[in-house]
Design a protein around this motif. Structure first.
Motif, PDB file in Angstrom:
ATOM      1  N   SER A   1       0.759  -1.054   0.115  1.00 12.45           N
ATOM      2  CA  SER A   1      -0.024  -0.168  -0.030  1.00 12.45           C
ATOM      3  C   SER A   1       0.887   1.292   0.027  1.00 12.45           C
ATOM      4  CB  SER A   1      -0.773   0.036   1.194  1.00 12.45           C
ATOM      5  OG  SER A   1      -1.916  -1.164   1.223  1.00 12.45           O
ATOM      6  N   LEU A   2       1.952   1.300   1.034  1.00 11.17           N
ATOM      7  CA  LEU A   2       2.822   2.357   0.834  1.00 11.17           C
ATOM      8  C   LEU A   2       3.451   2.581  -0.457  1.00 11.17           C
ATOM      9  CD1 LEU A   2       4.374   2.046   4.254  1.00 11.17           C
ATOM     10  CD2 LEU A   2       2.780   3.768   3.798  1.00 11.17           C
ATOM     11  N   PHE A   3       3.883   1.558  -1.045  1.00  7.63           N
ATOM     12  CA  PHE A   3       4.645   1.583  -2.331  1.00  7.63           C
ATOM     13  C   PHE A   3       3.481   2.141  -3.387  1.00  7.63           C
ATOM     14  CE2 PHE A   3       5.346  -0.185  -6.737  1.00  7.63           C
ATOM     15  CZ  PHE A   3       6.832   0.403  -6.688  1.00  7.63           C
ATOM     16  N   VAL A   4       2.412   1.662  -3.471  1.00  9.10           N
ATOM     17  CA  VAL A   4       1.456   2.266  -4.410  1.00  9.10           C
ATOM     18  C   VAL A   4       1.040   3.604  -4.244  1.00  9.10           C
ATOM     19  CG1 VAL A   4      -0.989   1.707  -5.167  1.00  9.10           C
ATOM     20  CG2 VAL A   4       0.366  -0.308  -4.784  1.00  9.10           C
ATOM     21  N   ILE A   5       0.691   3.962  -2.887  1.00  7.72           N
ATOM     22  CA  ILE A   5       0.292   5.408  -2.891  1.00  7.72           C
ATOM     23  C   ILE A   5       1.367   6.204  -2.996  1.00  7.72           C
ATOM     24  CG2 ILE A   5       0.609   5.517  -0.263  1.00  7.72           C
ATOM     25  CD1 ILE A   5      -2.413   6.601  -2.356  1.00  7.72           C
ATOM     26  N   HIS A   6       2.752   5.862  -2.783  1.00 10.81           N
ATOM     27  CA  HIS A   6       3.836   6.849  -2.997  1.00 10.81           C
ATOM     28  C   HIS A   6       4.285   7.091  -4.629  1.00 10.81           C
ATOM     29  CE1 HIS A   6       8.067   8.086  -3.562  1.00 10.81           C
ATOM     30  NE2 HIS A   6       8.025   8.472  -2.060  1.00 10.81           N
ATOM     31  N   SER A   7       3.851   5.935  -5.278  1.00  5.40           N
ATOM     32  CA  SER A   7       4.015   5.844  -6.683  1.00  5.40           C
ATOM     33  C   SER A   7       3.080   7.113  -7.419  1.00  5.40           C
ATOM     34  CB  SER A   7       3.889   4.662  -7.580  1.00  5.40           C
ATOM     35  OG  SER A   7       2.559   4.489  -7.332  1.00  5.40           O
ATOM     36  N   ASN A   8       1.922   7.292  -7.053  1.00  3.38           N
ATOM     37  CA  ASN A   8       1.137   8.527  -7.370  1.00  3.38           C
ATOM     38  C   ASN A   8      -0.239   8.429  -6.448  1.00  3.38           C
ATOM     39  OD1 ASN A   8      -0.384  10.097  -8.949  1.00  3.38           O
ATOM     40  ND2 ASN A   8      -0.709   8.932 -10.739  1.00  3.38           N
ATOM     41  N   PRO A   9       0.124   9.695  -5.417  1.00  6.78           N
ATOM     42  CA  PRO A   9      -0.925   9.708  -4.392  1.00  6.78           C
ATOM     43  C   PRO A   9      -2.172  10.427  -4.872  1.00  6.78           C
ATOM     44  CG  PRO A   9       1.161  11.009  -4.249  1.00  6.78           C
ATOM     45  CD  PRO A   9       1.547  10.060  -5.255  1.00  6.78           C
TER      46      PRO A   9
ATOM     47  N   SER B   1      -3.596   9.539  -7.816  1.00  5.60           N
ATOM     48  CA  SER B   1      -4.352   8.489  -8.510  1.00  5.60           C
ATOM     49  C   SER B   1      -5.674   7.931  -7.822  1.00  5.60           C
ATOM     50  CB  SER B   1      -3.485   7.362  -9.316  1.00  5.60           C
ATOM     51  OG  SER B   1      -4.264   6.231  -9.725  1.00  5.60           O
ATOM     52  N   PHE B   2      -7.047   8.206  -8.255  1.00  2.08           N
ATOM     53  CA  PHE B   2      -7.909   7.522  -7.856  1.00  2.08           C
ATOM     54  C   PHE B   2      -7.826   6.025  -7.781  1.00  2.08           C
ATOM     55  CE2 PHE B   2     -12.458   5.979  -8.240  1.00  2.08           C
ATOM     56  CZ  PHE B   2     -13.042   6.436  -6.891  1.00  2.08           C
ATOM     57  N   THR B   3      -7.398   5.326  -8.614  1.00  3.71           N
ATOM     58  CA  THR B   3      -7.054   4.004  -8.684  1.00  3.71           C
ATOM     59  C   THR B   3      -6.142   3.464  -7.268  1.00  3.71           C
ATOM     60  OG1 THR B   3      -7.500   3.936 -11.115  1.00  3.71           O
ATOM     61  CG2 THR B   3      -6.391   1.999 -10.012  1.00  3.71           C
ATOM     62  N   ASN B   4      -5.031   4.094  -7.165  1.00  2.00           N
ATOM     63  CA  ASN B   4      -4.094   3.946  -6.298  1.00  2.00           C
ATOM     64  C   ASN B   4      -4.811   4.136  -4.795  1.00  2.00           C
ATOM     65  OD1 ASN B   4      -2.399   3.546  -8.273  1.00  2.00           O
ATOM     66  ND2 ASN B   4      -0.909   5.122  -7.583  1.00  2.00           N
ATOM     67  N   ARG B   5      -5.610   5.129  -4.728  1.00  2.00           N
ATOM     68  CA  ARG B   5      -6.418   5.416  -3.735  1.00  2.00           C
ATOM     69  C   ARG B   5      -7.364   4.068  -3.168  1.00  2.00           C
ATOM     70  NH1 ARG B   5      -8.035  11.661  -3.963  1.00  2.00           N
ATOM     71  NH2 ARG B   5      -6.134  12.428  -4.397  1.00  2.00           N
ATOM     72  N   LEU B   6      -8.027   3.877  -4.151  1.00  3.96           N
ATOM     73  CA  LEU B   6      -8.911   2.671  -4.297  1.00  3.96           C
ATOM     74  C   LEU B   6      -8.286   1.483  -3.579  1.00  3.96           C
ATOM     75  CD1 LEU B   6     -11.452   2.839  -7.250  1.00  3.96           C
ATOM     76  CD2 LEU B   6     -11.926   3.192  -4.912  1.00  3.96           C
ATOM     77  N   PHE B   7      -7.088   1.276  -4.239  1.00  2.00           N
ATOM     78  CA  PHE B   7      -6.210   0.194  -3.889  1.00  2.00           C
ATOM     79  C   PHE B   7      -5.876   0.185  -2.537  1.00  2.00           C
ATOM     80  CE2 PHE B   7      -2.259  -2.342  -3.318  1.00  2.00           C
ATOM     81  CZ  PHE B   7      -2.746  -3.479  -3.921  1.00  2.00           C
ATOM     82  N   VAL B   8      -5.320   1.253  -2.157  1.00  2.00           N
ATOM     83  CA  VAL B   8      -4.893   1.522  -0.608  1.00  2.00           C
ATOM     84  C   VAL B   8      -6.027   1.227   0.193  1.00  2.00           C
ATOM     85  CG1 VAL B   8      -3.918   3.159   1.064  1.00  2.00           C
ATOM     86  CG2 VAL B   8      -2.918   2.958  -0.962  1.00  2.00           C
ATOM     87  N   ILE B   9      -7.349   1.944  -0.035  1.00  2.00           N
ATOM     88  CA  ILE B   9      -8.401   1.578   1.130  1.00  2.00           C
ATOM     89  C   ILE B   9      -8.940   0.052   0.844  1.00  2.00           C
ATOM     90  CG2 ILE B   9     -10.931   2.168   1.284  1.00  2.00           C
ATOM     91  CD1 ILE B   9     -10.069   5.046  -0.275  1.00  2.00           C
ATOM     92  N   LEU B  10      -8.953  -0.450  -0.085  1.00  2.00           N
ATOM     93  CA  LEU B  10      -9.197  -2.023  -0.343  1.00  2.00           C
ATOM     94  C   LEU B  10      -8.194  -2.778   0.644  1.00  2.00           C
ATOM     95  CD1 LEU B  10     -10.875  -4.398  -1.495  1.00  2.00           C
ATOM     96  CD2 LEU B  10      -9.193  -4.307  -3.295  1.00  2.00           C
TER      97      LEU B  10
END
Length: 140
Positions: free
Chosen positions: A17-25, A27-36
């Motif tokens: 999650s930290l890697f994904v959100i750091h790559s593009n905070p 991005s709606f898709t990245n936020r969804l992924f982190v919330i999931l």
């Protein structure tokens, strides 16, 4: 051993999650992924607690909370699939409002006796007794 595996999975989930959100905070898709991932994190802990319950009341509470946190997972997976691979939200505000309204009502329903009415002690542990609204929960 189960607790160790749960701990490893949770650590991997946090790092991912930290890697994904750091790559593009943004991005709606990245936020969804982190919330999931966060809902899966909470769900996994509660699911484990439901398996460790020592009495009927706590077993029923943990089982209801397990289904409670399963609802947003389904909605988030749906939104994630609808939005991939784009960064901006593709779901309309009306559709998002409808999804959130239905999922909120369903989440409240899971906390009632209508989804799990009770639990019974079996040789393998506590088993939920299905309530009359389980078909509604199962369809969503």
């Amino acid at each position: 051993m189960e607790l160790f595996v749960l701990f490893i999975v949770l650590i991997i989930s946090i790092v991912l999650s930290l890697f994904v959100i750091h790559s593009n905070p943004n991005s709606f898709t990245n936020r969804l992924f982190v919330i999931l991932n966060a809902t899966i994190f909470v769900w996994a802990i509660i699911n484990n607690l439901s398996l460790q319950a020592t009495n009927e009341a706590t077993a029923l509470l943990w089982m209801r909370l397990t289904t409670f946190f399963a609802v947003p997972q389904a909605v988030l997976v749906y939104l994630l699939v609808q939005n991939l691979p784009f960064d901006k939200r593709l779901v309309s505000k009306t559709q998002l409002f409808l999804l959130l309204s239905i999922s909120s009502c369903t989440m409240l329903l899971t906390l009632s006796p209508w989804v799990f009415s009770n639990v019974v002690l079996t040789p393998t542990g506590y088993t939920p007794v299905i309530g009359m609204a389980m078909p509604i929960f199962a369809r969503l």
